[in-house]
Write a protein that holds these residues in place. Structure first.
Motif, short mmCIF file in Angstrom:
data_model
loop_
_atom_site.label_atom_id
_atom_site.label_comp_id
_atom_site.label_asym_id
_atom_site.label_seq_id
_atom_site.Cartn_x
_atom_site.Cartn_y
_atom_site.Cartn_z
N UNK A 289 39.68 32.75 34.51
CA UNK A 289 39.71 32.15 33.18
C UNK A 289 39.99 33.19 32.11
N UNK A 290 39.32 34.35 32.22
CA UNK A 290 39.51 35.41 31.23
C UNK A 290 40.94 35.92 31.27
N UNK A 291 41.47 36.16 32.48
CA UNK A 291 42.85 36.65 32.62
C UNK A 291 43.83 35.63 32.04
N UNK A 292 43.55 34.35 32.27
CA UNK A 292 44.43 33.30 31.73
C UNK A 292 44.36 33.26 30.21
N UNK A 293 43.15 33.41 29.66
CA UNK A 293 43.00 33.42 28.21
C UNK A 293 43.72 34.60 27.57
N UNK A 294 43.83 35.70 28.32
CA UNK A 294 44.55 36.87 27.83
C UNK A 294 46.05 36.58 27.73
N UNK A 295 46.51 35.58 28.49
CA UNK A 295 47.91 35.19 28.39
C UNK A 295 48.69 35.29 29.67
N UNK A 296 48.00 35.51 30.80
CA UNK A 296 48.68 35.58 32.09
C UNK A 296 48.64 34.19 32.74
N UNK A 297 49.78 33.71 33.19
CA UNK A 297 49.84 32.38 33.81
C UNK A 297 49.01 32.36 35.09
N UNK A 298 48.15 31.34 35.21
CA UNK A 298 47.24 31.27 36.35
C UNK A 298 48.00 31.20 37.68
N UNK A 299 49.17 30.60 37.66
CA UNK A 299 49.94 30.45 38.91
C UNK A 299 50.59 31.75 39.35
N UNK A 300 50.51 32.79 38.53
CA UNK A 300 51.25 34.03 38.83
C UNK A 300 50.40 35.09 39.53
N UNK A 301 49.11 34.80 39.80
CA UNK A 301 48.26 35.79 40.46
C UNK A 301 47.27 35.10 41.38
N UNK A 302 46.69 35.88 42.31
CA UNK A 302 45.70 35.38 43.27
C UNK A 302 44.59 36.41 43.39
N UNK A 303 43.35 35.98 43.13
CA UNK A 303 42.21 36.88 43.19
C UNK A 303 41.30 36.49 44.34
N UNK A 304 40.83 37.50 45.11
CA UNK A 304 40.00 37.23 46.28
C UNK A 304 38.67 37.96 46.28
N UNK A 305 38.53 39.00 45.48
CA UNK A 305 37.24 39.69 45.34
C UNK A 305 37.24 40.43 44.01
N UNK A 306 36.13 41.07 43.71
CA UNK A 306 36.02 41.75 42.42
C UNK A 306 36.27 43.23 42.45
N UNK A 307 36.45 43.79 43.65
CA UNK A 307 36.59 45.25 43.78
C UNK A 307 38.00 45.70 44.11
N UNK A 308 38.79 44.85 44.77
CA UNK A 308 40.13 45.22 45.19
C UNK A 308 40.24 45.61 46.64
N UNK A 309 39.16 45.41 47.41
CA UNK A 309 39.22 45.72 48.84
C UNK A 309 40.09 44.72 49.61
N UNK A 310 40.28 43.54 49.07
CA UNK A 310 41.04 42.50 49.76
C UNK A 310 42.52 42.86 49.85
N UNK A 311 43.11 42.56 51.01
CA UNK A 311 44.55 42.71 51.19
C UNK A 311 45.28 41.41 50.87
N UNK A 312 44.58 40.46 50.24
CA UNK A 312 45.21 39.19 49.88
C UNK A 312 45.31 38.99 48.37
N UNK A 313 44.57 39.77 47.59
CA UNK A 313 44.71 39.70 46.14
C UNK A 313 46.13 40.08 45.75
N UNK A 314 46.72 39.32 44.81
CA UNK A 314 48.11 39.55 44.41
C UNK A 314 48.24 39.45 42.89
N UNK A 315 48.93 40.41 42.30
CA UNK A 315 49.22 40.40 40.88
C UNK A 315 50.40 41.34 40.64
N UNK A 316 51.15 41.11 39.58
CA UNK A 316 52.34 41.94 39.32
C UNK A 316 52.02 43.08 38.36
N UNK A 317 52.88 44.08 38.37
CA UNK A 317 52.75 45.20 37.43
C UNK A 317 52.92 44.71 35.99
#
Length: 511
Positions: free
Chosen positions: A374-402
């Motif tokens: 929700x916070x990332x979306x409120x910042x202006x990033x489209x929700x459909x453009x990223x995938x979050x799986x944990x809060x630390x970044x250990x996941x190999x499934x989290x996806x987001x662009x530069x």
């Protein structure tokens, strides 16, 4: 009388004969020409565009077969200066902590504190507490053995010498799912993959909650084994010492690893008699029980005893129980320092569950990730453009662009908590551990040293670096470098990141 053409021809030949007979006073190629060539090549190098400079670095053969996303923006206005695969979704590794930290500051606030409470459902009769003693965790990852000692002293001061009841650990503030959904088993025995509980304990002020520190060092053991020490000292874990002392100058090769599903820590390998300390942070299996074991020891150190029937157990605190002692953590603004600078995974997952509890009423990964999304979306990033799986970044499934990361880093500059956020980032080349953090041994030369403030990221096949840097002519830049699917060593891949950032730090934007 000779004709004019004939006279001109004769004059031409005479001039040639005279010039040929003169000594050679000029070199075959003028000296000034060499200098002009050198100056010209230097000018060309200096005047290369930012795109040309970065593109040349991305031609490194170590990136063959890898996927690279790089984005650079102006911090003042968000204008895009450079993008290579900027819209391609990639794994951010610990650059995920940028999102978690920003979301925590936005939703919990920089002054937010965790809390731990000691309660009882019994009555004090003389020096005996008749009833159970509860330690209720509310997610505090900064709880230390010294805090448990303080609780014990407070109970002692209240006149308690005996407890006729159980010692109960209440971890119901969060759910009972201890590990994030994508965590590898190979990470689980170590501090990078420690279990998350609402009731947990850290061995020191790095706040690697749910771990013990295991030190291995030379000894004078007649059994020929190295000395092993656990901090905090506890019998909740069992050390299986399979080490071998070898002669001075021999190989030092120590392995420290907990067996999956148990609290047996296997220490093996060779330690020379003149060897040096080997240290590891080892996660415990079930942190709630760990807290109970250490707290019971702390009570015993103050002379507070339990009756023979007393047990250590988990359970919810009854509503009628009364608070007899409590402790608050350091504020979030201070907690972000070890979280971001030391890239503390456990803090990232605790913050995620805490956001879920506070903002959604459930201390779960699912609810916490919803808050971050929700916070990332409120910042202006489209929700459909990223995938979050944990809060630390250990996941190999989290996806987001530069591009998305730089968009976030640009927009949060206007938030009232931005100074706290930026201060928490590692600073390049600064050797003080809690300033330089994971960048203290990188980018140690000008103009990057002390200038680059950025979050590192590293998991198998992934290396990332995103943050802020000021160019040679004073232009503040925002950058994100996401290197995925590489097979090179982490050091060699990070050097490519360093070179890109050095280009940014040393670039001059010519008008």
């Amino acid at each position: 009388m000779k004709s004019k053409p004939f006279l001109k021809m004769m004059l031409f030949f005479i001039v040639i004969i005279i010039v040929a007979s003169l000594p050679s006073v000029f070199p075959e190629e003028p000296l000034f020409l060499e200098a002009s060539k050198e100056d010209h090549s230097m000018t060309l190098a200096e005047n290369k565009t930012l795109e040309e400079k970065i593109n040349s670095l991305l031609e490194n053969e170590q990136l063959d077969g890898a996927v690279v996303g790089v984005t650079v923006k102006q911090a003042a206005n968000g204008d895009l200066l450079y993008s290579h695969n900027g819209d391609i979704r990639l794994h951010p590794a610990s650059n995920m902590k940028l999102l978690t930290g920003a979301a925590a500051l936005e939703t919990l606030g920089s002054d937010y504190q965790f809390q731990t409470e000691i309660l009882s459902d019994g009555e004090l009769n003389g020096n005996t507490l008749h009833g159970n003693l509860f330690i209720k965790g509310k997610g505090d990852p900064t709880l230390l053995k010294s805090d448990l000692n303080q609780f014990a002293r407070e109970l002692k001061a209240q006149g308690i010498e005996t407890i006729d009841g159980d010692l109960v650990g209440d971890d119901t503030w969060y759910d009972d799912v201890r590990l994030s959904q994508d965590l590898n088993w190979s990470d689980e025995p170590f501090h990078t993959g420690a279990q998350v509980s609402a009731l947990t304990l850290s061995p020191n002020e790095d706040y690697d909650a749910g771990t013990v520190i295991v030190d291995v060092m030379p000894s004078e053991s007649t059994e020929g084994k190295a000395q092993v020490r656990v901090s905090p000292e506890t019998d909740y874990v069992t050390i299986v010492n399979q080490t071998q002392l070898v002669q001075a100058g021999g190989a030092q090769d120590i392995s420290i690893e907990r067996e999956h599903g148990t609290n047996r820590i296997i220490v093996e390998g060779t330690m020379p008699v003149n060897g040096t300390l080997s240290r590891s942070w080892v996660s415990v299996w079930e942190p709630t029980g760990y807290v109970l074991a250490v707290f019971r020891d702390a009570l015993a150190e103050q002379g507070i005893q339990f009756t023979d029937e007393s047990r250590n157990m988990s359970g919810a605190t009854p509503e009628q129980a009364q608070v007899v002692a409590s402790k608050k953590s350091i504020p979030l603004s201070e907690l972000l320092i070890p979280f971001m600078k030391l890239s503390n995974n456990g803090l990232g997952e605790a913050l995620t569950k805490e956001m879920g509890k506070v903002m959604r009423g459930a201390g779960t990964w699912d609810k916490g990730l919803e808050v971050i999304e929700d916070v990332v979306t409120e910042i202006g990033v489209e929700r459909e453009s990223f995938l979050l799986r944990d809060g630390s970044g250990m996941s190999h499934k989290t996806l987001i662009s530069a591009n998305n990361i730089t968009h976030i880093l640009y927009n949060i500059q206007s938030e009232n908590w931005f100074d706290v956020f930026e201060y928490s980032l590692p600073v390049a080349g600064e050797t003080e551990r809690l300033i330089g953090g994971t960048l203290r041994n990188r980018l140690t030369k000008e103009p990057a040293k002390g200038n680059v403030k950025a979050k590192t990221g590293l998991i198998t096949g992934v290396s990332t670096l995103s943050g802020y840097v000021t160019s040679l002519d004073g232009e503040k830049l925002i950058f994100s470098i996401l290197l995925n699917n590489h097979l090179g060593s982490s050091e060699s891949i990070q050097e490519i990141e360093n070179e890109i950032v050095m280009v940014l730090a040393g670039h001059e934007f010519l008008e």
